[in-house]
Design a protein around this motif. Structure first.
Motif, short mmCIF file in Angstrom:
data_model
loop_
_atom_site.label_atom_id
_atom_site.label_comp_id
_atom_site.label_asym_id
_atom_site.label_seq_id
_atom_site.Cartn_x
_atom_site.Cartn_y
_atom_site.Cartn_z
N ASP A 93 0.84 -1.19 0.00
CA ASP A 93 0.00 0.00 0.00
C ASP A 93 0.88 1.25 0.00
O ASP A 93 1.57 1.53 0.97
N ILE A 94 0.87 2.00 -1.10
CA ILE A 94 1.70 3.20 -1.21
C ILE A 94 1.43 4.17 -0.07
O ILE A 94 2.35 4.85 0.42
N HIS A 173 8.17 -1.25 -2.01
CA HIS A 173 6.81 -1.47 -2.50
C HIS A 173 6.81 -2.47 -3.65
O HIS A 173 7.84 -2.72 -4.29
N THR A 174 5.64 -3.03 -3.92
CA THR A 174 5.47 -4.00 -5.01
C THR A 174 6.03 -3.49 -6.32
O THR A 174 6.60 -4.25 -7.10
N TYR A 175 5.89 -2.17 -6.57
CA TYR A 175 6.32 -1.61 -7.85
C TYR A 175 7.79 -1.19 -7.88
O TYR A 175 8.34 -0.93 -8.96
N PHE A 180 12.55 -0.39 -10.91
CA PHE A 180 13.96 -0.10 -10.70
C PHE A 180 14.82 -0.95 -11.62
O PHE A 180 15.75 -0.46 -12.26
N PHE A 181 14.50 -2.24 -11.71
CA PHE A 181 15.31 -3.13 -12.52
C PHE A 181 15.02 -3.01 -14.01
O PHE A 181 15.79 -3.52 -14.83
N LEU A 182 13.96 -2.32 -14.35
CA LEU A 182 13.77 -1.95 -15.74
C LEU A 182 14.85 -0.93 -16.13
O LEU A 182 15.48 -1.05 -17.18
N PHE A 183 15.05 0.05 -15.25
CA PHE A 183 16.11 1.03 -15.49
C PHE A 183 17.47 0.34 -15.51
O PHE A 183 18.34 0.66 -16.34
#
Length: 260
Positions: A93-94, A173-175, A180-183
């Motif tokens: 939950d953000i 958080h879930t996202y 982050f690892f996309l970057f």
């Protein structure tokens, strides 16, 4: 045996598919464009004029597949295993920590990962460790984008340690991890690209001098010593491990690239 029986293989498949598809898309797309479609047109701009052999590409892809499979185990073990997740700072939950922290965490993760990588990377270059862990990655002394994940299994496990560190020292958080690892994969592919994308003045700019470049990491692969950073050059400059000829080489590459 119990661990493998308890694995949520459906979730594992989704994670591996996410990591693998990003690798294929970014490494594959840049490879097709730079090493196939526009190869002859931009060859003179290449950091190392020679091109790797087809066997090099196959080796890089082979070890990257193993790395991707190992990377997928970490979130399964630490996030999908209830008895372990409760001891982490993982949250969904953000609002629990607020949007400001949610955004700021990406910056914190960036600097933490860079520090983790620098010291882990230097350690793997120790003569008593190098050939057992890091040599596989350095077989790509003239790397291609496929080398982004071309690690020995032991190195792949060490690389994933940053995820464990994140989960146990800060709210994640879930996202956070997927974005982050996309970057990370995008910048990693750039680092192994074989061409420099930043402009000629970048390496000596007051800001650019602290940011890692494709030339910088290419030198590391070519000479095996110095230039250990991932995203930044803070640690390399502070610890005196940046190559003395880095800035000169950067300018030289860009001058050659702009000579036609």
């Amino acid at each position: 045996m119990k661990f493998f029986l308890a694995i949520d293989w459906s979730f594992y498949g989704k994670v591996v598919n996410l990591i693998g598809s990003r690798y294929v898309v970014f490494a594959g797309l840049t490879f097709i464009l730079a090493y196939v479609v526009f190869k002859k047109k931009i060859a003179y701009k290449k950091i190392q004029p020679k091109f790797p052999k087809n066997t090099d590409y196959l080796r890089e892809i082979f070890y990257s597949i193993i790395t991707i499979a190992l990377f997928g185990l970490v979130p399964v073990f630490f996030i999908k295993t209830d008895s372990i997740r409760v001891h982490t700072f993982y949250y969904t939950d953000i609002n629990q920590y607020g949007s400001i922290y949610f955004i700021s965490a990406f910056i914190i993760m960036l600097f933490l990962h860079d520090s983790y990588f620098y010291w882990m990377h230097r350690l793997m270059h120790h003569p008593k460790i190098f050939k057992y862990v890091h040599l596989i990655h350095h077989k790509s002394n003239n790397p291609s984008p496929w080398a982004a994940y071309a690690f020995h299994p032991l190195e792949a496990i060490i690389e994933t340690g940053i995820v464990v560190l994140f989960l146990f020292i800060m709210p994640i958080h879930t996202y956070h991890l997927p974005f982050f690892f996309l970057f990370m994969i995008v910048y990693n592919v750039y680092g192994h690209l074989g061409w420099e994308l930043y402009p000629k003045w970048f390496a000596t700019h007051p800001i650019g001098k602290w940011i890692n470049t494709s030339v910088n990491h290419n030198q590391h692969h070519q000479y095996f010593k110095g230039n250990y950073g991932l995203y930044f050059l803070f640690w390399d400059r502070w610890m005196g491990t940046i190559r003395d000829d880095y800035e000169q080489q950067f300018v030289s590459v860009k001058e050659r690239a702009s000579s036609k």
